[in-house]
Design an enzyme around this catalytic site. Structure first.
Site, mmCIF file in Angstrom:
data_model
loop_
_atom_site.group_PDB
_atom_site.id
_atom_site.type_symbol
_atom_site.label_atom_id
_atom_site.label_comp_id
_atom_site.label_asym_id
_atom_site.label_seq_id
_atom_site.Cartn_x
_atom_site.Cartn_y
_atom_site.Cartn_z
ATOM 1 N N HIS A 1 51.841 40.122 30.738
ATOM 2 C CA HIS A 1 50.791 40.369 29.747
ATOM 3 C C HIS A 1 51.350 41.040 28.489
ATOM 4 O O HIS A 1 50.587 41.556 27.676
ATOM 5 C CB HIS A 1 49.707 41.276 30.340
ATOM 6 C CG HIS A 1 49.162 40.801 31.637
ATOM 7 N ND1 HIS A 1 48.532 39.589 31.768
ATOM 8 C CD2 HIS A 1 49.173 41.365 32.871
ATOM 9 C CE1 HIS A 1 48.166 39.437 33.035
ATOM 10 N NE2 HIS A 1 48.549 40.484 33.729
ATOM 11 N N HIS B 1 44.665 36.330 34.543
ATOM 12 C CA HIS B 1 45.522 35.746 35.582
ATOM 13 C C HIS B 1 44.980 34.399 36.009
ATOM 14 O O HIS B 1 45.297 33.895 37.079
ATOM 15 C CB HIS B 1 45.599 36.658 36.806
ATOM 16 C CG HIS B 1 45.882 38.072 36.500
ATOM 17 N ND1 HIS B 1 44.883 38.987 36.275
ATOM 18 C CD2 HIS B 1 47.053 38.729 36.337
ATOM 19 C CE1 HIS B 1 45.437 40.166 36.003
ATOM 20 N NE2 HIS B 1 46.737 40.028 36.025
#
Lengths: 336, 336
Positions: A61, A223
């Site tokens: 991320h 995700h």
């Protein structure tokens, strides 16, 4: 299905090699702990009497989470494998390295694996006589109904929430106050995302979900968690409207209120598209009588090379404005 | 071939909508001229007696060029359509708006269309009695042999070259000196890129070239100009080595010399991969006895959503170090 092309060496070494590259690039801002290479600490910032803020979560991320380690923001980060929670030990090691005797705040997104591991870290810290508290970020509007805010996931809104809490700690507020600020910041932060493509893990190089060409998924998690609606890709303004409608319906701001805006790339979506979205966001906020205090545009909380974007609004008050404006200095983020 | 998914409204309006979004996001840093909406000027920075630096080129490379407009860096930018030179008028309008009576430096990448249009802008400025000079950036090692440096294209190295020249102007150096600094900075800056995928123009949403799955192209330009070698995608370290070998062979640095490093995403390639490349870059530079003064990692000069990366080294001396360290404050870039 063909493999996603990636500039990596070995998927299983990708996170550690990334951390080596970060340490090499930013020696004035961050350091790795010799005894805990998955713990990243701020070179400046931690100091006696200051509440330590430790963030963390899965990799993939970037610049979330480790990019927000630095003076005036987070003091340390526990780094997990790609899309996987870090185990308790790096969080403990990070906290032990940066705490200033005033307690530790673990601040991270609400995901079951992270909660389990950071809770274990808290217990281990308490055994060392160090007070540890936790605030979970839950800004992802699409991930649970408004009445179940505490079930929501934490996504790009982390940036504003970390910033507010980091400033509070930098201003030497006591632990109770830093915890209050973090809860307050989280409660006033709302994010909606849209995915235009999957991403693929370094280990497999295969898309982590299937999104047919021409389709988008509103509300998809970082995700690849299922979103709220899949349908044909709409023009940018319609996509921005759909995301903003969901946010504004909950935020219940009055005309004259101020907001902070983050238009975030999930990875592959370039600045041109983000600024096109922002043009619409600015138009809509002006029409609602809301004033924009600050706007961030770019890749702040990504999902590897996923195409897509998210819009975050933080509903400001005087305290949050002051905390967002407080100076900070991270390798990958500055303000003030 | 399926269409590339993009968050845009109308490909023909993408640049203007992007500029509206930039103006809305960064009102403290940049402004658009009412009479010339394709000219972006710095809110702070331009002032009487200061050489004005005007950069520019096609859109689609954001944050290049307009992201480098701000105090201590460029004073203005002329904005073209996607991958297309701006016509002369925005460059003239930009220069007229920011010049401080000490002359104007047009500073941009060496592409035929840009040269033609900025040269016309120079002539128009001279007719107004404003001295205008030009320095072309030519840092792309792959685009012509070392003996023909002036035929090379300008790519990500722009960031360091603009920074050095912008600092020189901010320090109130006269036009001759700012021109000298820009030439000097350019001569010591070397970039090599690698493409892993094509990108597609907003108007067509079709890939602008064909790169089969599993292949990479070393040396490809930022508009898809052919590179020096196409072959199977290699591990990141081998790719970094191939790019560094080409740069170091030309740079002829001595052990103990210092460099500035930029590991740049061409668009879709995420930070994880860039930092993995940087780990290798740092290793190689250390092995060569070279000292890294500063490292930038991220999307600094992109090709829309192209996957790939570039490595830039600037061979520093005391003057360039001082100029890179000089403070600047742009919407999309800060230093010092």
């Amino acid at each position: 299905m063909t493999e996603t092309q990636k500039l990596i060496n070995d998927g299983n070494r990708a996170v550690d090699e990334m951390l080596a590259g970060i340490a090499a690039a930013h020696p004035h801002h961050v350091a790795r702990l010799d005894h805990a290479p998955r713990a990243i600490i701020a070179r400046h910032g931690p100091r006696p009497g200051k509440v330590a803020i430790v963030v963390g979560g899965g990799s993939g991320h970037e610049p979330t989470f480790l990019g927000y380690v630095g003076k005036g923001l987070a003091d340390a980060c526990a780094v997990g494998n790609v899309f996987a929670s870090p185990p308790p030990q790096p969080a403990v090691d990070a906290a032990m390295a940066v705490h200033g005797g005033a307690g530790v705040l673990f601040l991270y997104g609400n995901y079951a694996g992270d909660v389990m591991n950071f809770d274990m870290a808290s217990e281990l810290l308490e055994m060392e006589g160090i007070e540890a508290r936790t605030v979970l970020t839950t800004d992802d509007v699409a991930s649970a109904p408004a009445g179940e805010r505490d079930k929501r996931r934490g996504v790009a809104g982390n940036v504003f929430i970390f910033k507010a809490a980091g400033a509070a700690a930098d201003l030497m507020m006591p632990l109770d106050e830093v915890v209050r600020v973090a809860h307050h910041a989280n409660a006033r932060t709302y994010t909606m995302g849209v995915a235009l493509s999957a991403c693929s893990l370094p280990q497999t190089r295969r898309p982590n979900f299937d999104l047919p060409a021409g389709q988008m998924e509103i509300g998809m998690g970082i995700h690849g968690e299922p979103g709220v609606r899949r349908g044909p890709l709409l023009p940018a303004n319609a996509v921005a409207d759909e995301m903003l409608d969901a946010i504004l319906a909950e935020m219940k701001a009055d005309p004259g209120d101020e907001v902070a805006v983050l238009v975030n790339s999930l990875g592959a979506t370039p600045l041109m598209e983000l600024y096109i979205l922002n043009a619409r966001v600015a138009e809509r906020l002006a029409a609602a009588g809301l004033k924009v205090h600050v706007t961030l545009v770019g890749p702040y909380c990504t999902s590897l090379e996923m195409a897509g974007a998210s819009i975050t609004l933080m509903h400001l008050d005087d305290e949050l404005k002051r905390l967002l404006d407080h100076p900070c200095d991270c390798a990958m983020f500055r303000a003030g």
